[in-house]
Design an enzyme around this catalytic site. Structure first.
Site, mmCIF file in Angstrom:
data_model
loop_
_atom_site.group_PDB
_atom_site.id
_atom_site.type_symbol
_atom_site.label_atom_id
_atom_site.label_comp_id
_atom_site.label_asym_id
_atom_site.label_seq_id
_atom_site.Cartn_x
_atom_site.Cartn_y
_atom_site.Cartn_z
ATOM 1 N N CYS A 1 0.835 -1.206 0.000
ATOM 2 C CA CYS A 1 0.000 0.000 0.000
ATOM 3 C C CYS A 1 0.873 1.262 0.000
ATOM 4 O O CYS A 1 1.560 1.549 0.979
ATOM 5 C CB CYS A 1 -0.906 -0.035 1.229
ATOM 6 S SG CYS A 1 -1.764 1.497 1.579
ATOM 7 N N CYS B 1 0.161 3.779 2.721
ATOM 8 C CA CYS B 1 0.656 3.257 3.998
ATOM 9 C C CYS B 1 2.145 3.558 4.155
ATOM 10 O O CYS B 1 2.610 3.911 5.237
ATOM 11 C CB CYS B 1 0.430 1.750 4.090
ATOM 12 S SG CYS B 1 -1.296 1.247 4.026
#
Length: 137
Positions: free
Chosen positions: A64, A67
């Site tokens: 991600c 993230c």
């Protein structure tokens, strides 16, 4: 008419190339090492670690890109916290049951827990000042 189609095609290809290169660059960003004050949460330690404290739990995955962008922010937040306030991280690829329990549908999701009870939830990128303000309240 034919010229318009050719120009439109060229523009579409250029946009696709730009998006692809940007995505590749973000995806290849190295993972930042967690600050020593960040608690790695697992199935085995989750309940014990969230008891009797205020903890901001980051639900994340290695693939991600947002993230990865949150990692340095969370390191800064963890460095500034004191008393009974912490930052914890749950890798949703390894600990899907925790993500399911908290109904995490997209990442990054940050859940602020106080004595094991959810008091706030944030989805997507947030800056350090915002997170510190939420934790202090």
């Amino acid at each position: 008419m034919q010229t318009t189609l050719i120009i439109s095609g060229i523009v579409m290809v250029a946009v696709f190339i730009i998006i692809y290169r940007s995505y590749s660059k973000m995806r290849n960003t190295p993972l930042e090492e967690d600050h020593k004050k960040i608690i790695t949460l697992t199935d085995k330690n989750f309940q014990q670690q969230i008891k009797d404290k205020i903890i901001l739990v980051d639900f994340w995955a290695s693939w991600c890109a947002p993230c990865r962008m949150m990692a340095p922010v969370l390191n800064d937040v963890a460095n500034e916290l004191n008393e009974n306030k912490y930052v914890g991280k749950v890798n949703i690829e390894q600990f899907q049951s925790i993500a399911q329990k908290y109904n995490v549908r997209s990442i990054p999701t940050l859940i602020l827990l106080k004595n094991g009870v959810e008091v706030n939830r944030f989805v997507g990128f947030r800056n350090k000042e915002f997170l510190l303000k939420q934790i202090q309240n």
